[in-house]
Design a protein around this motif. Structure first.
Motif, PDB file in Angstrom:
ATOM      1  N   LEU A  50       0.816  -1.217   0.000  1.00 51.63           N
ATOM      2  CA  LEU A  50       0.000   0.000   0.000  1.00 51.63           C
ATOM      3  C   LEU A  50       0.848   1.264   0.000  1.00 51.63           C
ATOM      4  O   LEU A  50       0.398   2.316  -0.449  1.00 51.63           O
ATOM      5  N   SER A  51       2.090   1.152   0.523  1.00 52.95           N
ATOM      6  CA  SER A  51       2.944   2.339   0.581  1.00 52.95           C
ATOM      7  C   SER A  51       3.325   2.838  -0.807  1.00 52.95           C
ATOM      8  O   SER A  51       3.773   3.979  -0.969  1.00 52.95           O
ATOM      9  N   ALA A  97       2.126   3.032   4.749  1.00 54.59           N
ATOM     10  CA  ALA A  97       1.332   3.781   3.772  1.00 54.59           C
ATOM     11  C   ALA A  97       0.819   5.068   4.412  1.00 54.59           C
ATOM     12  O   ALA A  97       0.561   5.138   5.613  1.00 54.59           O
ATOM     13  N   ALA A  98       0.664   6.079   3.597  1.00 54.24           N
ATOM     14  CA  ALA A  98       0.138   7.353   4.082  1.00 54.24           C
ATOM     15  C   ALA A  98      -1.272   7.155   4.636  1.00 54.24           C
ATOM     16  O   ALA A  98      -2.000   6.261   4.185  1.00 54.24           O
ATOM     17  N   PRO A  99      -1.675   7.957   5.612  1.00 47.16           N
ATOM     18  CA  PRO A  99      -3.008   7.818   6.217  1.00 47.16           C
ATOM     19  C   PRO A  99      -4.137   7.801   5.196  1.00 47.16           C
ATOM     20  O   PRO A  99      -5.120   7.070   5.364  1.00 47.16           O
ATOM     21  N   SER A 104      -8.284   4.251   2.593  1.00 46.40           N
ATOM     22  CA  SER A 104      -8.891   3.561   1.452  1.00 46.40           C
ATOM     23  C   SER A 104      -9.004   2.061   1.702  1.00 46.40           C
ATOM     24  O   SER A 104      -9.792   1.378   1.046  1.00 46.40           O
ATOM     25  N   ALA A 105      -8.191   1.564   2.642  1.00 47.32           N
ATOM     26  CA  ALA A 105      -8.199   0.135   2.944  1.00 47.32           C
ATOM     27  C   ALA A 105      -9.289  -0.252   3.936  1.00 47.32           C
ATOM     28  O   ALA A 105      -9.572  -1.439   4.111  1.00 47.32           O
ATOM     29  N   TYR A 106      -9.879   0.726   4.612  1.00 47.29           N
ATOM     30  CA  TYR A 106     -10.905   0.428   5.618  1.00 47.29           C
ATOM     31  C   TYR A 106     -11.961  -0.539   5.082  1.00 47.29           C
ATOM     32  O   TYR A 106     -12.218  -1.599   5.640  1.00 47.29           O
ATOM     33  N   GLN A 107     -12.600  -0.108   4.001  1.00 49.14           N
ATOM     34  CA  GLN A 107     -13.730  -0.866   3.480  1.00 49.14           C
ATOM     35  C   GLN A 107     -13.292  -2.226   2.937  1.00 49.14           C
ATOM     36  O   GLN A 107     -13.993  -3.224   3.101  1.00 49.14           O
ATOM     37  N   ARG A 140       1.108   5.968  12.453  1.00 44.13           N
ATOM     38  CA  ARG A 140       0.248   5.358  13.458  1.00 44.13           C
ATOM     39  C   ARG A 140      -1.049   4.901  12.792  1.00 44.13           C
ATOM     40  O   ARG A 140      -1.705   5.662  12.081  1.00 44.13           O
ATOM     41  N   MET A 141      -1.393   3.652  13.021  1.00 47.57           N
ATOM     42  CA  MET A 141      -2.582   3.117  12.394  1.00 47.57           C
ATOM     43  C   MET A 141      -3.832   3.669  13.086  1.00 47.57           C
ATOM     44  O   MET A 141      -3.965   3.562  14.300  1.00 47.57           O
TER      45      MET A 141
END
Length: 334
Positions: A50-51, A97-99, A104-107, A140-141
Protein backbone atom coordinates in the motif's frame (compact mmCIF):
# COMPACT_ATOMS: atom_id res chain seq x y z
CA UNK A 1 4.16 -15.77 19.19
CA UNK A 2 6.66 -18.13 17.58
CA UNK A 3 6.67 -18.67 13.83
CA UNK A 4 5.13 -22.15 14.15
CA UNK A 5 2.34 -20.74 16.33
CA UNK A 6 1.74 -17.91 13.86
CA UNK A 7 1.57 -20.49 11.05
CA UNK A 8 -1.06 -22.54 12.87
CA UNK A 9 -3.14 -19.48 13.74
CA UNK A 10 -2.96 -18.16 10.17
CA UNK A 11 -4.04 -21.50 8.76
CA UNK A 12 -7.27 -21.34 10.76
CA UNK A 13 -7.87 -17.60 10.38
CA UNK A 14 -7.46 -17.62 6.59
CA UNK A 15 -9.93 -20.49 6.32
CA UNK A 16 -12.39 -18.45 8.40
CA UNK A 17 -11.72 -15.27 6.33
CA UNK A 18 -10.66 -13.35 9.43
CA UNK A 19 -8.45 -10.33 8.62
CA UNK A 20 -5.10 -10.77 10.42
CA UNK A 21 -2.31 -8.28 11.14
CA UNK A 22 1.17 -9.64 11.93
CA UNK A 23 3.45 -7.29 13.86
CA UNK A 24 7.18 -7.72 14.32
CA UNK A 25 10.64 -6.25 13.78
CA UNK A 26 12.23 -6.29 10.32
CA UNK A 27 13.73 -9.41 8.83
CA UNK A 28 12.11 -12.11 11.00
CA UNK A 29 10.00 -13.76 8.29
CA UNK A 30 6.56 -12.16 8.52
CA UNK A 31 5.98 -12.23 4.77
CA UNK A 32 7.63 -15.65 4.40
CA UNK A 33 5.18 -17.37 6.73
CA UNK A 34 2.22 -15.92 4.80
CA UNK A 35 3.72 -17.09 1.50
CA UNK A 36 4.27 -20.53 3.03
CA UNK A 37 0.62 -20.78 4.06
CA UNK A 38 -0.43 -19.95 0.49
CA UNK A 39 2.04 -22.43 -1.01
CA UNK A 40 1.11 -25.27 1.35
CA UNK A 41 -2.61 -24.90 0.66
CA UNK A 42 -2.46 -24.20 -3.10
CA UNK A 43 -3.68 -20.63 -2.70
CA UNK A 44 -2.94 -17.72 -5.02
CA UNK A 45 -0.71 -15.17 -3.31
CA UNK A 46 -0.90 -11.45 -4.11
CA UNK A 47 1.60 -9.18 -2.34
CA UNK A 48 0.21 -5.65 -2.31
CA UNK A 49 2.37 -2.79 -0.97
CA UNK A 50 0.00 0.00 0.00
CA UNK A 51 2.94 2.34 0.58
CA UNK A 52 3.48 2.39 -3.20
CA UNK A 53 -0.12 3.33 -3.97
CA UNK A 54 -2.20 6.47 -4.09
CA UNK A 55 -5.72 6.37 -2.61
CA UNK A 56 -7.25 6.21 -6.09
CA UNK A 57 -5.02 3.24 -7.01
CA UNK A 58 -6.87 1.05 -4.52
CA UNK A 59 -10.38 2.43 -4.90
CA UNK A 60 -10.12 2.79 -8.65
CA UNK A 61 -10.67 5.71 -10.96
CA UNK A 62 -14.19 7.04 -11.66
CA UNK A 63 -15.38 7.36 -15.23
CA UNK A 64 -18.67 8.30 -16.85
CA UNK A 65 -20.91 5.48 -18.07
CA UNK A 66 -22.82 7.15 -20.89
CA UNK A 67 -25.19 4.19 -21.32
CA UNK A 68 -26.51 4.51 -17.78
CA UNK A 69 -25.75 8.20 -17.37
CA UNK A 70 -23.80 7.65 -14.16
CA UNK A 71 -20.28 7.59 -12.75
CA UNK A 72 -18.74 4.16 -12.08
CA UNK A 73 -15.43 3.06 -10.60
CA UNK A 74 -12.82 1.22 -12.65
CA UNK A 75 -11.35 -1.26 -10.16
CA UNK A 76 -7.56 -1.85 -10.26
CA UNK A 77 -6.31 -4.84 -12.25
CA UNK A 78 -4.06 -6.11 -9.43
CA UNK A 79 -7.03 -7.24 -7.33
CA UNK A 80 -8.42 -10.76 -7.96
CA UNK A 81 -11.50 -10.89 -10.21
CA UNK A 82 -12.23 -14.62 -10.63
CA UNK A 83 -15.09 -15.42 -8.24
CA UNK A 84 -14.08 -19.09 -8.15
CA UNK A 85 -10.46 -18.38 -7.20
CA UNK A 86 -8.96 -18.83 -3.74
CA UNK A 87 -6.00 -16.98 -2.31
CA UNK A 88 -4.44 -14.59 0.17
CA UNK A 89 -4.32 -10.84 -0.39
CA UNK A 90 -1.25 -9.77 1.56
CA UNK A 91 -1.04 -6.11 2.54
CA UNK A 92 2.62 -5.90 3.50
CA UNK A 93 4.02 -2.89 5.37
CA UNK A 94 0.51 -1.44 5.54
CA UNK A 95 1.45 0.99 8.30
CA UNK A 96 4.10 2.59 6.07
CA UNK A 97 1.33 3.78 3.77
CA UNK A 98 0.14 7.35 4.08
CA UNK A 99 -3.01 7.82 6.22
CA UNK A 100 -5.08 8.64 3.13
CA UNK A 101 -4.13 5.26 1.59
CA UNK A 102 -4.79 3.43 4.86
CA UNK A 103 -8.22 5.04 4.91
CA UNK A 104 -8.89 3.56 1.45
CA UNK A 105 -8.20 0.13 2.94
CA UNK A 106 -10.91 0.43 5.62
CA UNK A 107 -13.73 -0.87 3.48
CA UNK A 108 -11.61 -3.52 1.75
CA UNK A 109 -10.50 -5.01 5.07
CA UNK A 110 -13.85 -4.98 6.89
CA UNK A 111 -16.46 -5.22 4.13
CA UNK A 112 -14.21 -7.02 1.59
CA UNK A 113 -15.09 -4.38 -1.00
CA UNK A 114 -13.88 -1.00 -2.17
CA UNK A 115 -15.66 1.23 -4.65
CA UNK A 116 -17.51 -1.08 -7.05
CA UNK A 117 -15.10 -3.96 -6.42
CA UNK A 118 -15.85 -6.96 -4.16
CA UNK A 119 -13.18 -9.44 -3.03
CA UNK A 120 -14.13 -13.03 -4.01
CA UNK A 121 -15.32 -15.26 -1.15
CA UNK A 122 -12.34 -17.60 -1.47
CA UNK A 123 -9.86 -14.85 -0.59
CA UNK A 124 -8.58 -13.86 2.85
CA UNK A 125 -6.75 -10.69 3.87
CA UNK A 126 -3.49 -10.75 5.84
CA UNK A 127 -1.48 -7.62 6.66
CA UNK A 128 1.95 -7.13 8.21
CA UNK A 129 4.08 -4.27 9.44
CA UNK A 130 6.92 -3.19 11.67
CA UNK A 131 6.21 -1.91 15.15
CA UNK A 132 6.31 1.82 15.77
CA UNK A 133 9.27 1.44 18.16
CA UNK A 134 11.37 -0.25 15.43
CA UNK A 135 12.16 3.20 14.03
CA UNK A 136 11.01 2.30 10.56
CA UNK A 137 9.06 4.76 8.45
CA UNK A 138 5.60 4.11 9.86
CA UNK A 139 2.37 5.99 10.41
CA UNK A 140 0.25 5.36 13.46
CA UNK A 141 -2.58 3.12 12.39
CA UNK A 142 -5.96 4.79 12.94
CA UNK A 143 -8.09 2.95 15.55
CA UNK A 144 -10.92 2.31 13.04
CA UNK A 145 -8.49 0.41 10.79
CA UNK A 146 -6.67 -1.32 13.66
CA UNK A 147 -10.00 -2.59 15.02
CA UNK A 148 -10.65 -4.36 11.74
CA UNK A 149 -7.84 -6.90 12.32
CA UNK A 150 -6.97 -9.76 14.63
CA UNK A 151 -3.49 -8.72 15.80
CA UNK A 152 -0.64 -11.21 16.25
CA UNK A 153 2.89 -10.26 17.34
CA UNK A 154 5.66 -12.42 15.93
CA UNK A 155 8.89 -13.12 17.79
CA UNK A 156 12.17 -14.78 16.85
CA UNK A 157 12.64 -18.35 18.09
CA UNK A 158 15.87 -20.18 17.32
CA UNK A 159 14.41 -23.71 17.30
CA UNK A 160 11.75 -22.64 14.80
CA UNK A 161 14.40 -21.03 12.64
CA UNK A 162 16.63 -24.10 12.80
CA UNK A 163 13.77 -26.33 11.63
CA UNK A 164 13.17 -23.94 8.73
CA UNK A 165 16.90 -23.82 7.94
CA UNK A 166 17.20 -27.58 7.67
CA UNK A 167 14.07 -27.74 5.49
CA UNK A 168 15.63 -25.21 3.11
CA UNK A 169 19.13 -26.74 3.12
CA UNK A 170 20.80 -23.69 4.66
CA UNK A 171 24.59 -24.07 4.78
CA UNK A 172 25.58 -26.27 7.77
CA UNK A 173 28.21 -23.72 8.83
CA UNK A 174 25.46 -21.12 9.36
CA UNK A 175 23.25 -23.52 11.32
CA UNK A 176 26.21 -24.70 13.37
CA UNK A 177 27.41 -21.17 14.09
CA UNK A 178 23.99 -19.99 15.25
CA UNK A 179 23.52 -23.17 17.28
CA UNK A 180 26.78 -22.32 18.99
CA UNK A 181 25.73 -18.70 19.60
CA UNK A 182 21.94 -18.43 19.32
CA UNK A 183 21.95 -14.72 20.17
CA UNK A 184 23.54 -14.03 16.77
CA UNK A 185 20.35 -15.04 14.94
CA UNK A 186 18.72 -11.69 15.59
CA UNK A 187 20.40 -8.54 16.85
CA UNK A 188 18.30 -5.47 16.24
CA UNK A 189 18.89 -2.16 17.96
CA UNK A 190 16.44 0.49 16.72
CA UNK A 191 18.83 3.19 17.99
CA UNK A 192 21.79 1.88 16.00
CA UNK A 193 22.79 3.47 12.71
CA UNK A 194 24.37 0.25 11.37
CA UNK A 195 23.06 -0.60 7.92
CA UNK A 196 23.67 -4.35 8.29
CA UNK A 197 22.64 -6.49 11.25
CA UNK A 198 21.76 -10.15 11.84
CA UNK A 199 18.19 -11.27 11.21
CA UNK A 200 16.76 -14.55 9.90
CA UNK A 201 16.42 -12.82 6.53
CA UNK A 202 20.03 -11.58 6.44
CA UNK A 203 21.37 -15.04 7.39
CA UNK A 204 19.43 -16.40 4.44
CA UNK A 205 21.31 -13.83 2.35
CA UNK A 206 24.58 -15.18 3.80
CA UNK A 207 23.58 -18.66 2.63
CA UNK A 208 22.98 -17.34 -0.88
CA UNK A 209 26.29 -15.43 -0.84
CA UNK A 210 28.19 -18.61 0.08
CA UNK A 211 26.41 -20.62 -2.61
CA UNK A 212 26.94 -17.94 -5.27
CA UNK A 213 30.46 -19.18 -5.95
CA UNK A 214 32.13 -16.02 -4.70
CA UNK A 215 35.85 -16.36 -3.99
CA UNK A 216 36.98 -16.86 -0.39
CA UNK A 217 38.82 -13.54 -0.54
CA UNK A 218 35.56 -11.69 -1.16
CA UNK A 219 33.36 -13.59 1.28
CA UNK A 220 34.24 -11.65 4.43
CA UNK A 221 33.34 -8.23 3.03
CA UNK A 222 30.28 -9.56 1.25
CA UNK A 223 28.92 -11.29 4.36
CA UNK A 224 29.68 -8.13 6.35
CA UNK A 225 27.23 -6.38 4.06
CA UNK A 226 24.51 -8.77 5.24
CA UNK A 227 25.11 -9.23 8.98
CA UNK A 228 27.68 -6.60 9.93
CA UNK A 229 31.48 -6.65 10.22
CA UNK A 230 31.86 -8.13 13.73
CA UNK A 231 29.38 -10.93 13.10
CA UNK A 232 30.96 -11.67 9.74
CA UNK A 233 34.42 -12.05 11.30
CA UNK A 234 33.06 -14.40 13.97
CA UNK A 235 31.18 -16.47 11.42
CA UNK A 236 34.15 -16.79 9.07
CA UNK A 237 36.32 -17.89 12.00
CA UNK A 238 33.72 -20.51 12.87
CA UNK A 239 33.50 -21.58 9.24
CA UNK A 240 37.13 -22.59 9.32
CA UNK A 241 36.24 -25.47 11.65
CA UNK A 242 34.39 -27.03 8.71
CA UNK A 243 37.83 -28.12 7.50
CA UNK A 244 38.06 -30.29 10.62
CA UNK A 245 34.74 -32.05 10.02
CA UNK A 246 34.86 -35.80 9.45
CA UNK A 247 33.44 -37.17 6.20
CA UNK A 248 29.66 -37.05 6.68
CA UNK A 249 29.04 -39.57 3.89
CA UNK A 250 31.30 -42.09 5.65
CA UNK A 251 29.25 -41.64 8.84
CA UNK A 252 26.02 -42.24 6.93
CA UNK A 253 27.31 -45.38 5.24
CA UNK A 254 28.70 -46.72 8.52
CA UNK A 255 32.33 -46.63 7.40
CA UNK A 256 33.12 -44.09 10.13
CA UNK A 257 31.68 -45.03 13.51
CA UNK A 258 33.34 -42.57 15.90
CA UNK A 259 35.45 -39.42 15.98
CA UNK A 260 37.81 -38.02 18.56
CA UNK A 261 36.69 -34.43 18.70
CA UNK A 262 36.21 -32.14 21.69
CA UNK A 263 35.79 -28.78 19.95
CA UNK A 264 32.13 -27.85 20.44
CA UNK A 265 32.18 -25.66 17.34
CA UNK A 266 33.07 -28.67 15.22
CA UNK A 267 30.37 -30.79 16.87
CA UNK A 268 27.68 -28.17 16.30
CA UNK A 269 28.64 -27.95 12.63
CA UNK A 270 28.80 -31.74 12.35
CA UNK A 271 25.27 -32.19 13.72
CA UNK A 272 23.94 -29.57 11.29
CA UNK A 273 25.69 -31.29 8.40
CA UNK A 274 24.27 -34.70 9.33
CA UNK A 275 20.71 -33.36 9.45
CA UNK A 276 21.09 -31.70 6.05
CA UNK A 277 22.50 -34.92 4.60
CA UNK A 278 19.65 -37.01 6.03
CA UNK A 279 17.11 -34.55 4.66
CA UNK A 280 18.42 -35.43 1.20
CA UNK A 281 18.76 -39.20 1.74
CA UNK A 282 16.95 -40.53 4.78
CA UNK A 283 17.35 -44.22 3.98
CA UNK A 284 16.75 -46.50 6.96
CA UNK A 285 20.36 -47.74 6.93
CA UNK A 286 21.72 -44.19 6.89
CA UNK A 287 19.46 -43.17 9.78
CA UNK A 288 20.57 -46.15 11.83
CA UNK A 289 24.24 -45.47 11.12
CA UNK A 290 23.87 -41.83 12.19
CA UNK A 291 21.99 -42.92 15.33
CA UNK A 292 24.73 -45.42 16.18
CA UNK A 293 27.37 -42.76 15.57
CA UNK A 294 25.49 -40.30 17.80
CA UNK A 295 25.97 -42.60 20.77
CA UNK A 296 29.71 -41.92 20.59
CA UNK A 297 29.19 -38.15 20.90
CA UNK A 298 28.95 -36.22 24.17
CA UNK A 299 25.45 -36.78 25.55
CA UNK A 300 24.21 -33.24 24.95
CA UNK A 301 25.13 -33.43 21.26
CA UNK A 302 23.65 -36.90 20.84
CA UNK A 303 20.33 -35.74 22.30
CA UNK A 304 20.37 -32.51 20.26
CA UNK A 305 21.04 -34.47 17.05
CA UNK A 306 18.21 -36.95 17.68
CA UNK A 307 15.75 -34.20 18.61
CA UNK A 308 16.63 -32.37 15.39
CA UNK A 309 16.06 -35.60 13.44
CA UNK A 310 12.60 -35.91 15.00
CA UNK A 311 11.72 -32.27 14.33
CA UNK A 312 12.69 -32.75 10.68
CA UNK A 313 10.44 -35.83 10.32
CA UNK A 314 13.39 -38.20 9.94
CA UNK A 315 11.96 -41.54 11.23
CA UNK A 316 14.69 -42.23 13.78
CA UNK A 317 12.28 -44.22 16.00
CA UNK A 318 12.17 -46.96 13.33
CA UNK A 319 15.94 -47.47 13.37
CA UNK A 320 17.20 -50.82 14.77
CA UNK A 321 19.45 -48.95 17.23
CA UNK A 322 16.61 -46.80 18.60
CA UNK A 323 15.93 -48.90 21.71
CA UNK A 324 19.64 -49.03 22.49
CA UNK A 325 19.87 -45.25 22.18
CA UNK A 326 16.84 -44.74 24.45
CA UNK A 327 18.30 -47.07 27.11
CA UNK A 328 21.60 -45.22 27.04
CA UNK A 329 20.11 -41.76 27.46
CA UNK A 330 16.92 -42.56 29.39
CA UNK A 331 18.32 -40.98 32.54
CA UNK A 332 18.60 -37.65 30.68
CA UNK A 333 15.21 -37.88 29.01
CA UNK A 334 13.09 -38.26 32.14
Amino acid sequence: MKLTTIYTALKHFTQANLPVFIWGPPGIGKSSVVKQIASDHDLIFIDLRLSLLDPTDLKGIPFFDSDNNEAVWASPNFLPKDKASKGILFLDEINTAAPSVQASAYQLVLDRKVGDYTLPDGWSIVAAGNRENDRGVTYRMPPPLANRFVHLEMEVDFEDWKLWAHQHQIDPAIIGFLNFDKAKLFIFDPNSHEKSFPTPRSWEYVDKIIKSGLSEEMLLESISGAVGKANSVEFMSFRKVMDKLPDIQQIMTGALKTVEEEDHKVLFALCAGLINALKEKNLKAFIDNVLTFSMTLPSEFSIMLVKDMQKNSIPVENAPSWEKWVRKFSYLLT
